[in-house]
Design a protein around this motif. Sequence first.
Motif, PDB file in Angstrom:
ATOM      1  N   SER A   1       0.833  -1.208   0.000  1.00 26.06           N
ATOM      2  CA  SER A   1       0.000   0.000   0.000  1.00 26.06           C
ATOM      3  C   SER A   1       0.861   1.249   0.000  1.00 26.06           C
ATOM      4  N   GLY A   2       2.023   1.157  -0.626  1.00 28.27           N
ATOM      5  CA  GLY A   2       2.979   2.252  -0.584  1.00 28.27           C
ATOM      6  C   GLY A   2       2.771   3.313  -1.638  1.00 28.27           C
ATOM      7  N   CYS A   3       3.861   3.928  -2.059  1.00 29.48           N
ATOM      8  CA  CYS A   3       3.805   5.103  -2.933  1.00 29.48           C
ATOM      9  C   CYS A   3       3.524   4.762  -4.390  1.00 29.48           C
ATOM     10  N   GLY A   4       3.582   3.484  -4.758  1.00 29.05           N
ATOM     11  CA  GLY A   4       3.293   3.109  -6.136  1.00 29.05           C
ATOM     12  C   GLY A   4       4.482   3.334  -7.064  1.00 29.05           C
ATOM     13  N   ILE A   5       4.262   3.034  -8.350  1.00 23.13           N
ATOM     14  CA  ILE A   5       5.303   3.174  -9.374  1.00 23.13           C
ATOM     15  C   ILE A   5       4.885   4.271 -10.346  1.00 23.13           C
ATOM     16  N   PRO A   6       5.699   5.305 -10.538  1.00 22.76           N
ATOM     17  CA  PRO A   6       5.350   6.345 -11.520  1.00 22.76           C
ATOM     18  C   PRO A   6       5.206   5.732 -12.910  1.00 22.76           C
ATOM     19  N   PRO A   7       4.163   6.091 -13.667  1.00 27.97           N
ATOM     20  CA  PRO A   7       3.934   5.489 -14.990  1.00 27.97           C
ATOM     21  C   PRO A   7       5.124   5.619 -15.928  1.00 27.97           C
ATOM     22  N   GLU A   8       5.869   6.724 -15.822  1.00 30.37           N
ATOM     23  CA  GLU A   8       6.975   6.946 -16.755  1.00 30.37           C
ATOM     24  C   GLU A   8       8.171   6.032 -16.478  1.00 30.37           C
ATOM     25  N   THR A   9       8.183   5.345 -15.339  1.00 27.27           N
ATOM     26  CA  THR A   9       9.319   4.467 -15.021  1.00 27.27           C
ATOM     27  C   THR A   9       8.983   2.985 -15.139  1.00 27.27           C
ATOM     28  N   ILE A  10       7.742   2.645 -15.436  1.00 32.70           N
ATOM     29  CA  ILE A  10       7.327   1.240 -15.466  1.00 32.70           C
ATOM     30  C   ILE A  10       8.152   0.432 -16.458  1.00 32.70           C
ATOM     31  N   ASP A  11       8.406   1.001 -17.645  1.00 31.97           N
ATOM     32  CA  ASP A  11       9.151   0.272 -18.675  1.00 31.97           C
ATOM     33  C   ASP A  11      10.612   0.050 -18.302  1.00 31.97           C
ATOM     34  N   GLN A  12      11.105   0.751 -17.300  1.00 29.59           N
ATOM     35  CA  GLN A  12      12.511   0.645 -16.912  1.00 29.59           C
ATOM     36  C   GLN A  12      12.727  -0.195 -15.653  1.00 29.59           C
ATOM     37  N   LEU A  13      11.651  -0.705 -15.070  1.00 30.98           N
ATOM     38  CA  LEU A  13      11.743  -1.363 -13.769  1.00 30.98           C
ATOM     39  C   LEU A  13      12.760  -2.493 -13.734  1.00 30.98           C
ATOM     40  N   PHE A  14      12.822  -3.273 -14.812  1.00 30.45           N
ATOM     41  CA  PHE A  14      13.652  -4.474 -14.807  1.00 30.45           C
ATOM     42  C   PHE A  14      14.978  -4.272 -15.533  1.00 30.45           C
ATOM     43  N   GLN A  15      15.289  -3.044 -15.872  1.00 35.54           N
ATOM     44  CA  GLN A  15      16.571  -2.773 -16.522  1.00 35.54           C
ATOM     45  C   GLN A  15      17.682  -2.747 -15.471  1.00 35.54           C
TER      46      GLN A  15
END
Length: 379
Positions: A316-330
């Motif tokens: 239930s935290g701060c979430g993931i900004p949409p602009e960084t989702i594609d970079q999460l696993f880099q």
Amino acid sequence: MSRMPAMDAAASAHLNTSGDSRPFSLLDTVALPCVVFDARQRLLFANRPFRREFQDTLTPRLRLDDFMQRFHSYDSAPTLGPGTRSDSIATTDQERDEEVYDPETRQSYVLHSRPLRPVAEGGTVLTLQNLTETRSSQARSADLQEQLMLTSRSMSVGEMATTIAHELNQPLGAILNYLGVVRNLLDGQPEHGRALEGVSAALLQAERATAVIARIREFVRTREPKKEPCRVADLVHSVISLLSLEIRQQRVRVDCDLATDLPSIQVDRIMMELVVANLVRNALDAMSASPPDRRFLGIDAEPDLEGHVRITVRDSGCGIPPETIDQLFQPFFTSKKNGMGAGLAICRSIMEFHGGRLYFEPMQTEGAAFVCCIPVSPS
């Protein structure tokens, strides 16, 4: 639309030997299908590639608008509903290209049209380039590129993991030695019972960290996990126990919803615990700025329809900004001030080597969720 009977041999010869067709006989040397219509949309000529590819439609009475009725604009191809017919070329006198789709043959084309001036004022010549093989080649190229990226990513993560493991081995060895000495000093002294209990717990975790590092080094070296059947509940409860101190310190409420009929999974136990523990730690970090009464960690597990077990870690935290989702696993991408950006990249590599998947799942409300899809052990 009803199909006209295919052209017989005599009619086909007529199209290529009549007086009207002679100006266009050079089109027989063109490798692409070409067809010519006059100003009244009547068929004048069809070259050999055209006759081979569209023999089901070709008759001496074929008209331009009839031929165009078989195609749909490419953007409309998935629906194929009324009104999507690609008839715009039949009503234009401008040179143009259009991507079209033939639902009967399931082929895609670039359809090029140009006016026939000055040979036949108002007439049209159509040339069709089949895109289906081109699109298949592009798809194969994209798959190959993805495989190359995966290999490159795995190599980068592997080199980094090897370096980290090497650097951690010495301090961990020293910690184990010091804790062993302290435990021996405290052993047999009842007044230091609580201290002995704490030292024993720390020693257990240090031994566990040493085992994890050893498995990472072996995993990177051999590129193969040591798989064995494992109960999901045992794996999850082991991770919760490992991180229980951090969970209590942050006053996080934990809810585990594990289906009772879960099959065993075929995994490297230590490596899979590393994945789940990393996801739980990330969730704890994401909730560090939230009020204590709003810190919630959920771990769910259920079978899916593809023969996998889905383990979902939600927070239930701060979430993931949409602009960084594609970079999460880099590799080396991180949103943490002191992070290295290695955790999720290593976890995804571990999942892929297990034949599974790790991905981010958007939440409808606050927080974030990560899902591990793990293969079930063979029966």
